[in-house]
Design an enzyme around this catalytic site. Structure first.
Site: not given
Ligand code: F6P
Length: 413
Positions: A226-227, A233, A278, A299, A365
């Site tokens: 990941r970044h 975050n 990022r 992402e 991501h």
């Molecule tokens: O929180 C970081 C992130 O990369 C968000 O930008 C993204 O929506 C999420 O994680 C994805 O994870 P999950 O599907 O568990 O919400």
């Protein structure tokens, strides 16, 4: 006798669930075939690591003789049981099944085609290899790694047994000339070769051909990370396109040192990022390798929830929050994406990763890396949205003839 077992394989992952397309079920038969100067084992490193293994019973070469009626009957019986399993699985919604067996006689293939009638389509996959060195190497790998020989402590005895098994197949081998088939001829080394495609049309069969043309098993690592921690975050906000936090910047430097050491002798390596800041900033300090931005690595698009915290979604959009909790894989953010959408858009990235012969560092991501990781680690679809994908951790996936191995490096501890 137990029926053979199916497991998912990387191609099934790629083609397995298409929410938007109604596809016919389909079976591939991996026919590893012998001709006069060609041995079936040439195919193993192209296919066996990628196609899932069926469990074969521990049997010596006599079992595989064409003139051993009990052996032939027992093998046909196992094949029929496996086929029944597969048809039952397809009736429950399975779309691509891989029947991994030799199927080197017309009689066997006819039996399977009859069973498939009205249930699914069949594509035979025949692979041929003229390179004696590859065949020799694969026989050795087979003795070392196959469950068929796990209880044979004497390598030479196993080797001789397997050679006689090949001879037995060679005596009865009939090339695939019926139905829909793909023949891969001398494609293992990556230096050319030939592919023959007969009676294949449609989206899914076309994708299978495309996948087979691009895949290989030259050993090389794929590094997933990941970044570095982003400003979003830190504030528990999802999505967005924020910069790195101070900690995230430290990670980008540590990552750069790691990559430069790990890949110093790998001139052809490349760094892939998403188009979001990022990941680009995380790759920033790495020098000496080409950097490629992929929109497909962005992402998951959280649509109207972009920039919110999970708490805010729960409070302001409780129905959305609950729907996602109930089925995170299929839930699609309003005006955004679902995990299934992400998986689908990753297909070209996966094909390119399969095609690469040099190492690749993928900086992306959480949701995207869950999907990529699941593909290589053979994790089931339904687990994908819940796979742990921590920040500041590199997952190194080693691809090669012996399958996929994994190492993890935590750089900030
Ligand atoms: O929180 C970081 C992130 O990369 C968000 O930008 C993204 O929506 C999420 O994680 C994805 O994870 P999950 O599907 O568990 O919400």
């Amino acid at each position: 006798m137990n029926s053979l077992q199916f497991r998912n394989f990387r191609l099934v992952f790629l083609l397995g669930e298409r929410p938007s397309l109604q596809l016919n079920s389909l079976v591939i038969f991996a026919g590893w075939v012998i001709t006069q100067n060609i041995s079936m084992l040439g195919s193993i490193d192209v296919l066996s690591m990628a196609l899932s293994r069926c469990c074969l019973l521990m049997q010596n070469a006599d079992f595989f003789r064409g003139d051993n009626p009990e052996g032939v009957e027992a093998r046909n019986e196992v094949a029929a049981l496996a086929m029944e399993d597969m048809i039952a699985w397809m009736q429950e919604g399975g779309q691509v099944g891989i029947f991994d067996a030799t199927n080197s006689t017309r009689e066997r293939r006819n039996m399977l085609m009859k069973m498939a009638e009205g249930n699914c389509k069949i594509i035979f996959l025949e692979t041929l290899c003229n390179d004696k060195r590859i065949i020799e190497r694969n026989i050795r790998l087979k003795i070392q790694q196959s469950p068929d020989y796990s209880e044979q402590p004497d390598f030479e005895a196993g080797y001789e047994d397997f050679k006689s098994r090949l001879d037995n197949y060679e005596k009865v081998y009939e090339p695939v000339e019926e139905g829909s088939y793909i023949k891969m001829i001398d494609m293992v080394s990556g230096n050319g070769g030939q592919i023959q495609v007969n009676n294949i049309s449609g989206y899914l069969p076309g994708r299978i051909v495309f996948f087979l043309v691009n895949m290989h098993l030259t050993p090389r690592p794929i590094l997933l990370t990941r970044h570095g921690e982003s400003r979003y975050n830190v504030r528990s906000r999802i999505g967005g396109d924020s910069l790195l936090s101070d900690t995230g910047e430290i990670y980008s430097k540590k990552l750069s040192n790691f990559v430069e050491k790990r890949l110093k002798s790998e001139k052809a390596a490349s760094i892939w990022t998403s188009t979001l800041q990022r990941t680009i900033l995380t790759a920033g300090p790495i020098v000496g390798f080409p950097k490629i931005q992929w929109r497909a690595l962005d992402e998951i698009n959280s649509g109207v929830c972009d920039g919110m915290t999970y708490e805010e979604i729960k409070r302001n959009m409780p129905e959305e929050y609950e729907s996602r909790k109930k089925d995170k894989l299929r839930y699609r953010y309003p005006r955004g994406e679902s995990y299934l959408d992400v998986i689908q858009r990753l297909e070209p990235v996966i094909i390119e990763l399969e095609r690469q012969r040099a190492p690749v560092v993928v900086i992306s991501h959480q949701a995207v890396l869950r999907a990529l990781y699941a593909y290589f680690a053979d994790r089931p679809l339904k687990e994908i949205p819940h796979i742990e994908m921590p920040l500041h951790t590199i997952i190194e996936i080693q691809m090669g003839v012996t399958g996929v191995q994994e190492k993890r490096y935590k750089l900030m501890d």
